[in-house]
Scaffold this active site. Structure first.
Site, PDB file in Angstrom:
ATOM      1  N   ARG A  27       0.525 -13.725  -3.042  1.00  0.00           N
ATOM      2  CA  ARG A  27       1.404 -12.773  -3.741  1.00  0.00           C
ATOM      3  C   ARG A  27       2.476 -13.471  -4.574  1.00  0.00           C
ATOM      4  O   ARG A  27       3.590 -12.967  -4.696  1.00  0.00           O
ATOM      5  CB  ARG A  27       2.109 -11.831  -2.750  1.00  0.00           C
ATOM      6  CG  ARG A  27       1.218 -10.806  -2.110  1.00  0.00           C
ATOM      7  CD  ARG A  27       1.031  -9.603  -3.031  1.00  0.00           C
ATOM      8  NE  ARG A  27       0.025  -8.706  -2.488  1.00  0.00           N
ATOM      9  CZ  ARG A  27       0.314  -7.638  -1.748  1.00  0.00           C
ATOM     10  NH1 ARG A  27       1.549  -7.331  -1.487  1.00  0.00           N
ATOM     11  NH2 ARG A  27      -0.656  -6.886  -1.300  1.00  0.00           N
ATOM     12  N   ARG A  31       6.962  -8.606  -6.621  1.00  0.00           N
ATOM     13  CA  ARG A  31       8.251  -7.933  -6.805  1.00  0.00           C
ATOM     14  C   ARG A  31       9.491  -8.765  -6.511  1.00  0.00           C
ATOM     15  O   ARG A  31      10.585  -8.368  -6.874  1.00  0.00           O
ATOM     16  CB  ARG A  31       8.283  -6.664  -5.944  1.00  0.00           C
ATOM     17  CG  ARG A  31       7.449  -5.549  -6.535  1.00  0.00           C
ATOM     18  CD  ARG A  31       7.214  -4.445  -5.534  1.00  0.00           C
ATOM     19  NE  ARG A  31       6.392  -4.954  -4.442  1.00  0.00           N
ATOM     20  CZ  ARG A  31       6.022  -4.236  -3.395  1.00  0.00           C
ATOM     21  NH1 ARG A  31       6.423  -2.997  -3.265  1.00  0.00           N
ATOM     22  NH2 ARG A  31       5.259  -4.772  -2.468  1.00  0.00           N
ATOM     23  N   ARG A  40       6.246  -4.851 -14.930  1.00  0.00           N
ATOM     24  CA  ARG A  40       5.640  -3.669 -14.312  1.00  0.00           C
ATOM     25  C   ARG A  40       6.248  -2.392 -14.901  1.00  0.00           C
ATOM     26  O   ARG A  40       5.542  -1.415 -15.163  1.00  0.00           O
ATOM     27  CB  ARG A  40       5.825  -3.678 -12.796  1.00  0.00           C
ATOM     28  CG  ARG A  40       4.971  -2.612 -12.119  1.00  0.00           C
ATOM     29  CD  ARG A  40       5.238  -2.504 -10.647  1.00  0.00           C
ATOM     30  NE  ARG A  40       6.611  -2.130 -10.386  1.00  0.00           N
ATOM     31  CZ  ARG A  40       7.113  -1.889  -9.183  1.00  0.00           C
ATOM     32  NH1 ARG A  40       6.338  -2.001  -8.125  1.00  0.00           N
ATOM     33  NH2 ARG A  40       8.356  -1.557  -9.028  1.00  0.00           N
ATOM     34  N   ASP A  77      -5.876  -6.458  -7.615  1.00  0.00           N
ATOM     35  CA  ASP A  77      -5.725  -5.974  -6.242  1.00  0.00           C
ATOM     36  C   ASP A  77      -7.090  -5.913  -5.582  1.00  0.00           C
ATOM     37  O   ASP A  77      -8.114  -5.819  -6.274  1.00  0.00           O
ATOM     38  CB  ASP A  77      -5.072  -4.592  -6.207  1.00  0.00           C
ATOM     39  CG  ASP A  77      -4.492  -4.317  -4.827  1.00  0.00           C
ATOM     40  OD1 ASP A  77      -3.408  -4.838  -4.535  1.00  0.00           O
ATOM     41  OD2 ASP A  77      -5.154  -3.629  -4.027  1.00  0.00           O
ATOM     42  N   TYR A 154      -9.285   0.704   4.461  1.00  0.00           N
ATOM     43  CA  TYR A 154      -8.540   1.539   3.503  1.00  0.00           C
ATOM     44  C   TYR A 154      -9.366   2.751   3.065  1.00  0.00           C
ATOM     45  O   TYR A 154      -8.845   3.844   2.884  1.00  0.00           O
ATOM     46  CB  TYR A 154      -8.132   0.719   2.274  1.00  0.00           C
ATOM     47  CG  TYR A 154      -7.000  -0.252   2.569  1.00  0.00           C
ATOM     48  CD1 TYR A 154      -5.675   0.187   2.622  1.00  0.00           C
ATOM     49  CD2 TYR A 154      -7.252  -1.594   2.804  1.00  0.00           C
ATOM     50  CE1 TYR A 154      -4.636  -0.696   2.896  1.00  0.00           C
ATOM     51  CE2 TYR A 154      -6.223  -2.488   3.080  1.00  0.00           C
ATOM     52  CZ  TYR A 154      -4.921  -2.032   3.127  1.00  0.00           C
ATOM     53  OH  TYR A 154      -3.896  -2.894   3.404  1.00  0.00           O
TER      54      TYR A 154
HETATM   55  O1  CP3 Z   1      -1.332 -13.009  -4.779  1.00  0.00           O
HETATM   56  C1  CP3 Z   1      -1.119 -12.620  -5.932  1.00  0.00           C
HETATM   57  O2  CP3 Z   1      -0.067 -12.865  -6.556  1.00  0.00           O
HETATM   58  C2  CP3 Z   1      -2.226 -11.887  -6.665  1.00  0.00           C
HETATM   59  C3  CP3 Z   1      -2.183 -10.484  -6.630  1.00  0.00           C
HETATM   60  C4  CP3 Z   1      -2.528  -9.670  -5.393  1.00  0.00           C
HETATM   61  C5  CP3 Z   1      -1.987  -8.386  -5.198  1.00  0.00           C
HETATM   62  N1  CP3 Z   1      -2.593  -7.813  -4.120  1.00  0.00           N
HETATM   63  C6  CP3 Z   1      -0.957  -7.772  -6.051  1.00  0.00           C
HETATM   64  C7  CP3 Z   1      -0.200  -6.633  -5.533  1.00  0.00           C
HETATM   65  C8  CP3 Z   1      -3.420  -9.899  -4.351  1.00  0.00           C
HETATM   66  C9  CP3 Z   1      -4.226 -11.150  -4.027  1.00  0.00           C
HETATM   67  C10 CP3 Z   1      -3.461  -8.712  -3.560  1.00  0.00           C
HETATM   68  C11 CP3 Z   1      -4.345  -8.543  -2.389  1.00  0.00           C
HETATM   69  C12 CP3 Z   1      -4.189  -7.357  -1.538  1.00  0.00           C
HETATM   70  N2  CP3 Z   1      -3.930  -6.074  -1.907  1.00  0.00           N
HETATM   71  C13 CP3 Z   1      -4.401  -7.372  -0.146  1.00  0.00           C
HETATM   72  C14 CP3 Z   1      -4.853  -8.552   0.653  1.00  0.00           C
HETATM   73  C15 CP3 Z   1      -3.764  -9.535   0.816  1.00  0.00           C
HETATM   74  C16 CP3 Z   1      -2.729  -9.151   1.778  1.00  0.00           C
HETATM   75  O3  CP3 Z   1      -1.572  -9.033   1.361  1.00  0.00           O
HETATM   76  O4  CP3 Z   1      -3.067  -9.035   2.966  1.00  0.00           O
HETATM   77  C17 CP3 Z   1      -4.208  -6.062   0.335  1.00  0.00           C
HETATM   78  C18 CP3 Z   1      -4.292  -5.598   1.773  1.00  0.00           C
HETATM   79  C19 CP3 Z   1      -3.921  -5.252  -0.781  1.00  0.00           C
HETATM   80  C20 CP3 Z   1      -3.700  -3.772  -0.808  1.00  0.00           C
HETATM   81  C21 CP3 Z   1      -2.372  -3.469  -1.310  1.00  0.00           C
HETATM   82  N3  CP3 Z   1      -1.987  -3.586  -2.633  1.00  0.00           N
HETATM   83  C22 CP3 Z   1      -1.250  -3.037  -0.564  1.00  0.00           C
HETATM   84  C23 CP3 Z   1      -1.253  -2.819   0.923  1.00  0.00           C
HETATM   85  C24 CP3 Z   1      -0.208  -2.893  -1.474  1.00  0.00           C
HETATM   86  C25 CP3 Z   1       1.165  -2.376  -1.203  1.00  0.00           C
HETATM   87  C26 CP3 Z   1       1.921  -3.519  -0.643  1.00  0.00           C
HETATM   88  C27 CP3 Z   1       3.378  -3.347  -0.779  1.00  0.00           C
HETATM   89  O5  CP3 Z   1       4.026  -4.343  -0.403  1.00  0.00           O
HETATM   90  O6  CP3 Z   1       3.875  -2.310  -1.257  1.00  0.00           O
HETATM   91  C28 CP3 Z   1      -0.663  -3.276  -2.747  1.00  0.00           C
HETATM   92  C29 CP3 Z   1       0.119  -3.313  -3.999  1.00  0.00           C
HETATM   93  C30 CP3 Z   1       0.301  -4.653  -4.631  1.00  0.00           C
HETATM   94  N4  CP3 Z   1      -0.708  -5.536  -4.858  1.00  0.00           N
HETATM   95  C31 CP3 Z   1       1.514  -5.177  -5.167  1.00  0.00           C
HETATM   96  C32 CP3 Z   1       1.197  -6.408  -5.755  1.00  0.00           C
HETATM   97  C33 CP3 Z   1       2.115  -7.336  -6.502  1.00  0.00           C
HETATM   98  C34 CP3 Z   1       2.854  -4.481  -5.160  1.00  0.00           C
HETATM   99  C35 CP3 Z   1       2.748  -3.349  -6.116  1.00  0.00           C
HETATM  100  C36 CP3 Z   1       3.980  -3.112  -6.928  1.00  0.00           C
HETATM  101  O7  CP3 Z   1       4.242  -3.891  -7.876  1.00  0.00           O
HETATM  102  O8  CP3 Z   1       4.645  -2.129  -6.637  1.00  0.00           O
END
Ligand code: CP3
Length: 351
Positions: A27, A31, A40, A77, A154
Protein backbone atom coordinates in the site's frame (compact mmCIF):
# COMPACT_ATOMS: atom_id res chain seq x y z
CA UNK A 1 16.03 -7.70 -22.23
CA UNK A 2 14.96 -4.18 -21.24
CA UNK A 3 17.42 -2.39 -19.04
CA UNK A 4 16.75 -2.20 -15.31
CA UNK A 5 18.77 0.47 -13.52
CA UNK A 6 17.93 -0.96 -10.11
CA UNK A 7 17.36 -4.72 -10.10
CA UNK A 8 17.98 -5.38 -6.38
CA UNK A 9 14.40 -6.46 -5.84
CA UNK A 10 14.51 -9.09 -8.62
CA UNK A 11 17.93 -10.29 -7.51
CA UNK A 12 16.76 -10.70 -3.92
CA UNK A 13 13.68 -12.63 -5.10
CA UNK A 14 16.06 -15.00 -6.91
CA UNK A 15 18.22 -15.18 -3.73
CA UNK A 16 21.28 -13.55 -5.25
CA UNK A 17 23.72 -11.60 -3.05
CA UNK A 18 23.43 -7.79 -2.96
CA UNK A 19 25.00 -4.57 -1.67
CA UNK A 20 21.99 -3.94 0.58
CA UNK A 21 18.47 -5.23 1.31
CA UNK A 22 15.81 -3.95 -1.13
CA UNK A 23 12.68 -2.39 0.33
CA UNK A 24 9.13 -1.48 -0.72
CA UNK A 25 5.87 -1.18 1.23
CA UNK A 26 2.50 -2.81 0.72
CA UNK A 27 0.00 0.00 0.00
CA UNK A 28 2.89 2.38 -0.64
CA UNK A 29 0.60 4.51 -2.84
CA UNK A 30 -2.18 5.45 -0.49
CA UNK A 31 -3.97 7.78 1.85
CA UNK A 32 -1.02 8.52 4.18
CA UNK A 33 0.36 10.65 1.29
CA UNK A 34 -1.27 14.11 0.87
CA UNK A 35 -0.44 14.03 -2.86
CA UNK A 36 -2.40 10.74 -3.15
CA UNK A 37 -5.43 12.30 -1.47
CA UNK A 38 -5.23 15.25 -3.88
CA UNK A 39 -5.11 12.99 -6.96
CA UNK A 40 -7.97 10.83 -5.63
CA UNK A 41 -10.05 13.99 -5.14
CA UNK A 42 -9.26 14.95 -8.74
CA UNK A 43 -10.44 11.50 -9.93
CA UNK A 44 -13.61 11.73 -7.80
CA UNK A 45 -13.36 8.41 -5.97
CA UNK A 46 -11.12 5.39 -5.56
CA UNK A 47 -12.50 3.23 -8.41
CA UNK A 48 -12.42 6.18 -10.82
CA UNK A 49 -8.78 6.62 -9.87
CA UNK A 50 -8.08 2.94 -10.64
CA UNK A 51 -9.83 3.28 -14.02
CA UNK A 52 -8.03 6.49 -15.07
CA UNK A 53 -4.78 5.34 -16.69
CA UNK A 54 -2.88 8.63 -16.31
CA UNK A 55 -3.92 9.16 -12.70
CA UNK A 56 -3.32 5.51 -11.71
CA UNK A 57 0.15 5.90 -13.19
CA UNK A 58 0.66 9.17 -11.33
CA UNK A 59 -0.19 7.72 -7.90
CA UNK A 60 1.98 4.65 -8.57
CA UNK A 61 4.94 7.01 -9.03
CA UNK A 62 4.22 9.24 -6.00
CA UNK A 63 5.93 7.15 -3.30
CA UNK A 64 8.98 6.71 -5.59
CA UNK A 65 9.35 10.48 -5.84
CA UNK A 66 9.49 10.75 -2.06
CA UNK A 67 11.47 7.68 -1.06
CA UNK A 68 14.28 5.51 -2.38
CA UNK A 69 12.15 2.42 -2.92
CA UNK A 70 13.34 -0.61 -4.87
CA UNK A 71 10.00 -1.53 -6.50
CA UNK A 72 6.82 0.05 -7.82
CA UNK A 73 3.44 -1.65 -7.44
CA UNK A 74 0.60 -1.22 -9.89
CA UNK A 75 -2.08 1.05 -8.46
CA UNK A 76 -5.30 -0.95 -8.61
CA UNK A 77 -7.27 -3.26 -6.31
CA UNK A 78 -7.84 -6.98 -5.86
CA UNK A 79 -11.61 -6.49 -6.19
CA UNK A 80 -11.41 -5.54 -9.89
CA UNK A 81 -12.02 -9.23 -10.75
CA UNK A 82 -15.37 -9.60 -8.93
CA UNK A 83 -16.32 -6.15 -10.24
CA UNK A 84 -15.65 -7.39 -13.80
CA UNK A 85 -17.75 -10.50 -13.03
CA UNK A 86 -20.72 -8.18 -12.55
CA UNK A 87 -21.00 -7.97 -8.74
CA UNK A 88 -21.15 -4.16 -8.69
CA UNK A 89 -18.27 -3.00 -6.50
CA UNK A 90 -18.56 0.27 -4.62
CA UNK A 91 -16.78 1.90 -1.70
CA UNK A 92 -18.49 3.70 1.11
CA UNK A 93 -16.33 6.21 2.95
CA UNK A 94 -14.93 4.63 6.12
CA UNK A 95 -16.69 1.29 5.50
CA UNK A 96 -14.48 -0.40 2.94
CA UNK A 97 -15.59 -2.28 -0.16
CA UNK A 98 -19.16 -3.50 -0.84
CA UNK A 99 -20.91 -5.46 -3.60
CA UNK A 100 -24.43 -4.68 -4.83
CA UNK A 101 -24.84 -8.31 -5.98
CA UNK A 102 -22.98 -10.73 -3.70
CA UNK A 103 -22.93 -14.44 -4.64
CA UNK A 104 -24.84 -16.51 -2.10
CA UNK A 105 -26.20 -19.58 -3.86
CA UNK A 106 -25.13 -22.35 -6.20
CA UNK A 107 -27.19 -20.68 -8.95
CA UNK A 108 -25.33 -17.37 -8.43
CA UNK A 109 -22.00 -19.16 -8.80
CA UNK A 110 -23.07 -21.15 -11.85
CA UNK A 111 -23.89 -17.89 -13.61
CA UNK A 112 -20.42 -16.39 -13.01
CA UNK A 113 -18.08 -16.33 -15.98
CA UNK A 114 -14.33 -16.57 -15.88
CA UNK A 115 -13.01 -13.13 -16.76
CA UNK A 116 -11.21 -12.25 -19.95
CA UNK A 117 -8.79 -9.52 -18.92
CA UNK A 118 -8.31 -8.13 -22.43
CA UNK A 119 -12.02 -7.37 -22.85
CA UNK A 120 -13.18 -7.02 -19.22
CA UNK A 121 -10.31 -5.19 -17.53
CA UNK A 122 -8.37 -3.26 -20.18
CA UNK A 123 -7.86 -0.38 -17.73
CA UNK A 124 -5.60 -2.60 -15.61
CA UNK A 125 -3.26 -3.64 -18.44
CA UNK A 126 -3.31 -0.09 -19.84
CA UNK A 127 -2.08 1.16 -16.46
CA UNK A 128 0.66 -1.51 -16.37
CA UNK A 129 1.93 -0.48 -19.82
CA UNK A 130 1.91 3.22 -19.01
CA UNK A 131 3.65 2.73 -15.65
CA UNK A 132 6.37 0.62 -17.30
CA UNK A 133 7.00 3.40 -19.83
CA UNK A 134 7.03 6.02 -17.09
CA UNK A 135 9.40 3.98 -14.88
CA UNK A 136 11.81 3.68 -17.79
CA UNK A 137 13.78 0.94 -16.00
CA UNK A 138 14.12 2.82 -12.71
CA UNK A 139 12.83 -0.09 -10.60
CA UNK A 140 10.82 -3.25 -11.38
CA UNK A 141 7.01 -3.12 -11.52
CA UNK A 142 4.93 -5.51 -9.40
CA UNK A 143 1.58 -6.73 -10.70
CA UNK A 144 -0.86 -8.37 -8.29
CA UNK A 145 -4.09 -10.20 -7.65
CA UNK A 146 -6.08 -11.43 -4.68
CA UNK A 147 -6.03 -15.17 -3.97
CA UNK A 148 -9.18 -17.07 -4.98
CA UNK A 149 -10.12 -17.62 -1.31
CA UNK A 150 -9.65 -13.95 -0.40
CA UNK A 151 -11.72 -12.84 -3.39
CA UNK A 152 -14.39 -15.44 -2.53
CA UNK A 153 -14.76 -14.06 1.01
CA UNK A 154 -15.62 -10.59 -0.33
CA UNK A 155 -17.90 -12.01 -3.03
CA UNK A 156 -19.91 -14.23 -0.65
CA UNK A 157 -20.00 -11.81 2.28
CA UNK A 158 -20.66 -8.84 0.00
CA UNK A 159 -18.27 -6.76 2.10
CA UNK A 160 -15.41 -7.03 4.62
CA UNK A 161 -16.10 -9.41 7.48
CA UNK A 162 -14.77 -10.30 10.90
CA UNK A 163 -15.73 -13.97 11.02
CA UNK A 164 -16.52 -14.88 7.38
CA UNK A 165 -19.76 -16.49 8.57
CA UNK A 166 -21.38 -16.79 5.13
CA UNK A 167 -18.22 -17.86 3.28
CA UNK A 168 -17.42 -20.50 5.91
CA UNK A 169 -21.00 -21.74 5.99
CA UNK A 170 -20.73 -22.34 2.25
CA UNK A 171 -17.31 -23.97 2.69
CA UNK A 172 -18.58 -26.47 5.29
CA UNK A 173 -22.13 -27.10 4.09
CA UNK A 174 -21.61 -26.99 0.31
CA UNK A 175 -17.88 -27.51 -0.22
CA UNK A 176 -18.38 -28.45 -3.88
CA UNK A 177 -20.12 -25.11 -4.50
CA UNK A 178 -17.25 -23.24 -2.84
CA UNK A 179 -14.82 -25.23 -4.98
CA UNK A 180 -16.74 -24.25 -8.10
CA UNK A 181 -16.39 -20.58 -7.15
CA UNK A 182 -12.67 -20.96 -6.32
CA UNK A 183 -12.03 -22.77 -9.61
CA UNK A 184 -13.60 -19.92 -11.62
CA UNK A 185 -11.59 -17.43 -9.62
CA UNK A 186 -8.33 -19.35 -10.08
CA UNK A 187 -8.84 -19.40 -13.87
CA UNK A 188 -9.65 -15.67 -13.77
CA UNK A 189 -6.55 -14.88 -11.70
CA UNK A 190 -4.32 -16.86 -14.11
CA UNK A 191 -5.68 -14.86 -17.04
CA UNK A 192 -5.40 -11.59 -15.08
CA UNK A 193 -1.81 -12.07 -13.91
CA UNK A 194 -0.62 -13.35 -17.28
CA UNK A 195 -2.19 -10.28 -18.94
CA UNK A 196 -0.33 -8.05 -16.44
CA UNK A 197 2.94 -9.90 -17.19
CA UNK A 198 2.40 -9.49 -20.95
CA UNK A 199 1.71 -5.78 -20.41
CA UNK A 200 4.98 -5.36 -18.48
CA UNK A 201 4.68 -6.54 -14.86
CA UNK A 202 8.11 -7.93 -13.88
CA UNK A 203 7.08 -9.58 -10.59
CA UNK A 204 3.65 -10.68 -9.36
CA UNK A 205 2.28 -10.94 -5.84
CA UNK A 206 -0.77 -12.92 -4.76
CA UNK A 207 -2.50 -11.33 -1.75
CA UNK A 208 -4.11 -14.04 0.37
CA UNK A 209 -5.24 -11.58 3.00
CA UNK A 210 -7.77 -13.92 4.61
CA UNK A 211 -6.08 -17.32 4.23
CA UNK A 212 -5.10 -17.08 7.90
CA UNK A 213 -8.77 -17.27 8.92
CA UNK A 214 -8.95 -20.89 7.74
CA UNK A 215 -8.27 -24.07 9.69
CA UNK A 216 -5.07 -26.00 9.00
CA UNK A 217 -6.80 -28.48 6.70
CA UNK A 218 -9.10 -25.94 5.05
CA UNK A 219 -6.15 -23.66 4.23
CA UNK A 220 -4.51 -26.38 2.12
CA UNK A 221 -7.72 -27.38 0.38
CA UNK A 222 -9.46 -24.02 -0.15
CA UNK A 223 -6.62 -21.53 -0.43
CA UNK A 224 -3.15 -22.97 -1.03
CA UNK A 225 -4.28 -25.56 -3.63
CA UNK A 226 -5.68 -22.79 -5.83
CA UNK A 227 -2.61 -20.58 -5.42
CA UNK A 228 -0.49 -23.58 -6.48
CA UNK A 229 -2.61 -23.98 -9.57
CA UNK A 230 -2.14 -20.29 -10.37
CA UNK A 231 1.64 -20.42 -9.90
CA UNK A 232 1.85 -23.49 -12.16
CA UNK A 233 0.04 -21.64 -14.95
CA UNK A 234 1.82 -18.29 -14.98
CA UNK A 235 4.15 -17.08 -17.69
CA UNK A 236 7.60 -17.85 -16.27
CA UNK A 237 9.79 -15.49 -18.33
CA UNK A 238 9.27 -12.08 -19.90
CA UNK A 239 11.74 -9.62 -21.39
CA UNK A 240 14.42 -12.34 -21.13
CA UNK A 241 14.05 -12.51 -17.35
CA UNK A 242 12.38 -14.85 -14.89
CA UNK A 243 9.12 -13.43 -13.47
CA UNK A 244 9.20 -14.13 -9.72
CA UNK A 245 5.97 -14.87 -7.85
CA UNK A 246 5.40 -13.81 -4.23
CA UNK A 247 2.74 -15.51 -2.08
CA UNK A 248 1.49 -13.54 0.89
CA UNK A 249 -0.90 -15.28 3.27
CA UNK A 250 -1.62 -12.98 6.18
CA UNK A 251 -1.68 -15.15 9.29
CA UNK A 252 0.02 -17.93 7.31
CA UNK A 253 2.98 -18.39 9.67
CA UNK A 254 2.00 -21.98 10.48
CA UNK A 255 2.12 -23.03 6.85
CA UNK A 256 5.39 -21.60 5.54
CA UNK A 257 6.85 -25.02 4.64
CA UNK A 258 3.78 -25.91 2.55
CA UNK A 259 3.72 -22.46 0.94
CA UNK A 260 7.42 -22.76 0.08
CA UNK A 261 6.60 -25.97 -1.85
CA UNK A 262 4.00 -24.20 -4.02
CA UNK A 263 6.42 -23.31 -6.79
CA UNK A 264 6.53 -19.62 -5.85
CA UNK A 265 9.82 -17.69 -5.53
CA UNK A 266 9.13 -15.81 -2.32
CA UNK A 267 6.85 -15.73 0.70
CA UNK A 268 5.46 -12.54 2.19
CA UNK A 269 5.49 -12.67 6.00
CA UNK A 270 3.26 -10.80 8.41
CA UNK A 271 4.76 -9.47 11.65
CA UNK A 272 3.72 -12.40 13.86
CA UNK A 273 6.62 -14.62 12.74
CA UNK A 274 10.30 -14.29 13.54
CA UNK A 275 11.94 -13.90 10.15
CA UNK A 276 15.12 -15.72 11.22
CA UNK A 277 13.10 -18.79 12.29
CA UNK A 278 11.12 -18.57 9.06
CA UNK A 279 14.39 -18.66 7.11
CA UNK A 280 15.43 -21.78 9.02
CA UNK A 281 12.11 -23.47 8.30
CA UNK A 282 12.03 -22.85 4.54
CA UNK A 283 15.77 -23.30 3.97
CA UNK A 284 16.93 -21.94 0.63
CA UNK A 285 13.76 -22.76 -1.26
CA UNK A 286 12.35 -19.26 -1.39
CA UNK A 287 13.14 -15.63 -0.66
CA UNK A 288 11.34 -13.93 2.25
CA UNK A 289 9.61 -10.56 2.21
CA UNK A 290 8.71 -8.66 5.34
CA UNK A 291 7.93 -8.17 8.09
CA UNK A 292 7.77 -5.08 10.30
CA UNK A 293 4.49 -4.38 12.05
CA UNK A 294 3.07 -1.31 10.24
CA UNK A 295 2.10 0.06 13.66
CA UNK A 296 5.81 0.61 14.41
CA UNK A 297 5.59 3.56 12.00
CA UNK A 298 3.49 5.33 14.65
CA UNK A 299 6.47 5.37 17.01
CA UNK A 300 9.44 7.75 17.30
CA UNK A 301 12.44 7.50 14.91
CA UNK A 302 14.64 5.66 17.44
CA UNK A 303 12.03 2.93 17.88
CA UNK A 304 11.54 2.58 14.12
CA UNK A 305 15.32 2.22 13.66
CA UNK A 306 15.54 -0.34 16.45
CA UNK A 307 12.76 -2.46 14.95
CA UNK A 308 14.34 -2.35 11.49
CA UNK A 309 17.73 -3.35 12.93
CA UNK A 310 16.21 -6.21 14.90
CA UNK A 311 14.52 -7.71 11.80
CA UNK A 312 17.76 -7.43 9.80
CA UNK A 313 19.71 -9.07 12.62
CA UNK A 314 17.19 -11.88 12.93
CA UNK A 315 17.34 -12.53 9.17
CA UNK A 316 21.12 -12.57 9.31
CA UNK A 317 23.69 -12.56 6.59
CA UNK A 318 21.78 -14.59 3.98
CA UNK A 319 20.68 -13.49 0.53
CA UNK A 320 16.99 -13.48 -0.35
CA UNK A 321 15.46 -10.86 1.95
CA UNK A 322 13.17 -8.10 0.73
CA UNK A 323 12.28 -5.66 3.49
CA UNK A 324 8.59 -4.78 3.73
CA UNK A 325 5.88 -4.21 6.28
CA UNK A 326 3.91 -7.22 7.51
CA UNK A 327 0.75 -5.71 5.97
CA UNK A 328 -0.25 -2.49 4.25
CA UNK A 329 0.72 0.92 5.59
CA UNK A 330 -2.27 2.62 7.24
CA UNK A 331 -3.64 6.10 6.43
CA UNK A 332 -2.66 7.59 9.80
CA UNK A 333 1.13 7.29 9.27
CA UNK A 334 3.28 10.43 9.09
CA UNK A 335 5.18 10.36 5.75
CA UNK A 336 8.29 11.58 7.61
CA UNK A 337 8.35 8.33 9.60
CA UNK A 338 8.33 6.37 6.35
CA UNK A 339 11.55 8.13 5.38
CA UNK A 340 13.09 7.12 8.71
CA UNK A 341 12.05 3.51 8.00
CA UNK A 342 13.42 3.38 4.42
CA UNK A 343 16.66 5.13 5.40
CA UNK A 344 17.13 2.70 8.28
CA UNK A 345 16.82 -0.30 5.96
CA UNK A 346 19.44 1.23 3.65
CA UNK A 347 21.79 2.17 6.48
CA UNK A 348 21.64 -1.02 8.57
CA UNK A 349 21.66 -3.51 5.70
CA UNK A 350 24.57 -2.04 3.70
CA UNK A 351 27.41 -4.53 3.28
O1 CP3 B 1 0.04 -1.53 -2.51
C1 CP3 B 1 -0.25 -0.61 -3.28
O2 CP3 B 1 0.13 0.57 -3.12
C2 CP3 B 1 -1.03 -0.94 -4.53
C3 CP3 B 1 -2.43 -0.77 -4.47
C4 CP3 B 1 -3.35 -1.70 -3.70
C5 CP3 B 1 -4.58 -1.26 -3.21
N1 CP3 B 1 -5.28 -2.33 -2.73
C6 CP3 B 1 -5.04 0.14 -3.24
C7 CP3 B 1 -6.14 0.55 -2.35
C8 CP3 B 1 -3.27 -3.07 -3.43
C9 CP3 B 1 -2.12 -4.04 -3.69
C10 CP3 B 1 -4.51 -3.45 -2.83
C11 CP3 B 1 -4.83 -4.84 -2.45
C12 CP3 B 1 -6.05 -5.10 -1.68
N2 CP3 B 1 -7.28 -4.53 -1.80
C13 CP3 B 1 -6.14 -6.13 -0.71
C14 CP3 B 1 -5.07 -7.10 -0.37
C15 CP3 B 1 -4.00 -6.47 0.42
C16 CP3 B 1 -4.34 -6.20 1.82
O3 CP3 B 1 -4.32 -5.03 2.21
O4 CP3 B 1 -4.57 -7.18 2.55
C17 CP3 B 1 -7.46 -6.12 -0.20
C18 CP3 B 1 -8.02 -7.02 0.88
C19 CP3 B 1 -8.16 -5.12 -0.90
C20 CP3 B 1 -9.61 -4.76 -0.77
C21 CP3 B 1 -9.76 -3.38 -0.35
N3 CP3 B 1 -9.52 -2.28 -1.15
C22 CP3 B 1 -10.13 -2.92 0.94
C23 CP3 B 1 -10.44 -3.80 2.11
C24 CP3 B 1 -10.11 -1.53 0.86
C25 CP3 B 1 -10.51 -0.56 1.93
C26 CP3 B 1 -9.34 -0.44 2.83
C27 CP3 B 1 -9.37 0.80 3.62
O5 CP3 B 1 -8.34 0.96 4.31
O6 CP3 B 1 -10.32 1.60 3.56
C28 CP3 B 1 -9.69 -1.14 -0.42
C29 CP3 B 1 -9.50 0.23 -0.92
C30 CP3 B 1 -8.11 0.61 -1.32
N4 CP3 B 1 -7.32 -0.14 -2.13
C31 CP3 B 1 -7.44 1.83 -1.00
C32 CP3 B 1 -6.21 1.80 -1.66
C33 CP3 B 1 -5.16 2.87 -1.69
C34 CP3 B 1 -8.01 2.95 -0.16
C35 CP3 B 1 -9.08 3.58 -0.97
C36 CP3 B 1 -9.15 5.07 -0.84
O7 CP3 B 1 -8.29 5.77 -1.43
O8 CP3 B 1 -10.08 5.52 -0.20
Amino acid sequence: MSELKNDRFIKALLRQPLDRTPVWMMRQAGRYLPEYRATRAQAGDFMSLCKNTELACEVTMQPLERYELDAAILFSDILTIPDAMGLGLYFEEGEGPKFRKPVRTEADIEKLEVINTASDLPYVTDAVSMIRRELNGRVPLIGFSGSPWTLATYMVEGQSSRDFARAKTMLYTQPEVMHQLLEKLALSVIDYLNAQIRAGAQVVQIFDTWGGALSHAAYQEFSLAYMEKIVANLITHADGREVPVILFTKGGGHWLEAMADSGCHALGLDWTVDIGSARGRVGNKVALQGNMDPAVLRADPATIEREVASILTSYGDNPGHIFNLGHGITPDIDPANVKVFIDAVHKFSAN
